[in-house]
Design an enzyme around this catalytic site. Sequence first.
Site, short mmCIF file in Angstrom:
data_model
loop_
_atom_site.label_atom_id
_atom_site.label_comp_id
_atom_site.label_asym_id
_atom_site.label_seq_id
_atom_site.Cartn_x
_atom_site.Cartn_y
_atom_site.Cartn_z
N ASP A 59 47.08 72.77 50.10
CA ASP A 59 47.56 73.74 49.12
C ASP A 59 48.66 73.12 48.27
O ASP A 59 49.60 72.51 48.79
CB ASP A 59 48.08 74.98 49.84
N LYS A 99 44.96 78.49 51.63
CA LYS A 99 45.85 78.78 50.50
C LYS A 99 47.09 79.52 50.97
O LYS A 99 47.09 80.16 52.02
CB LYS A 99 45.11 79.62 49.44
N CYS A 100 48.12 79.43 50.16
CA CYS A 100 49.39 80.11 50.40
C CYS A 100 49.13 81.59 50.66
O CYS A 100 48.33 82.20 49.95
CB CYS A 100 50.28 79.93 49.17
N PRO A 101 49.72 82.15 51.67
CA PRO A 101 50.78 81.67 52.54
C PRO A 101 50.28 81.17 53.90
O PRO A 101 51.08 80.98 54.82
CB PRO A 101 51.65 82.90 52.73
#
Length: 85
Positions: free
Chosen positions: A40, A13-15
């Site tokens: 993502d 997932k981000c980042p």
Amino acid sequence: MQADLTLDCTGLKCPMPVLRAAKALRAMQPGQILHVTATDKAAQKDFATFCREGGHILLGTDALGPAAGGDATRFRIRRGGHAPA
């Protein structure tokens, strides 16, 4: 287009996809190509911004579909900077 390095960021997932790509690009030479596979949803926007602000070139994206781990996308990035003379 042949990649000089391939990075699998599926499930992250981000980042994290962008952070891992940034680390990989730092170890590469200007002009080399990095392929990043990510699932993502924010990756499309994140990589566009990352490349624009970091001086890299987002060469394109490819939807890879379920065989690559879900709604995966491959990002093709050319490392920025000056190529050796």
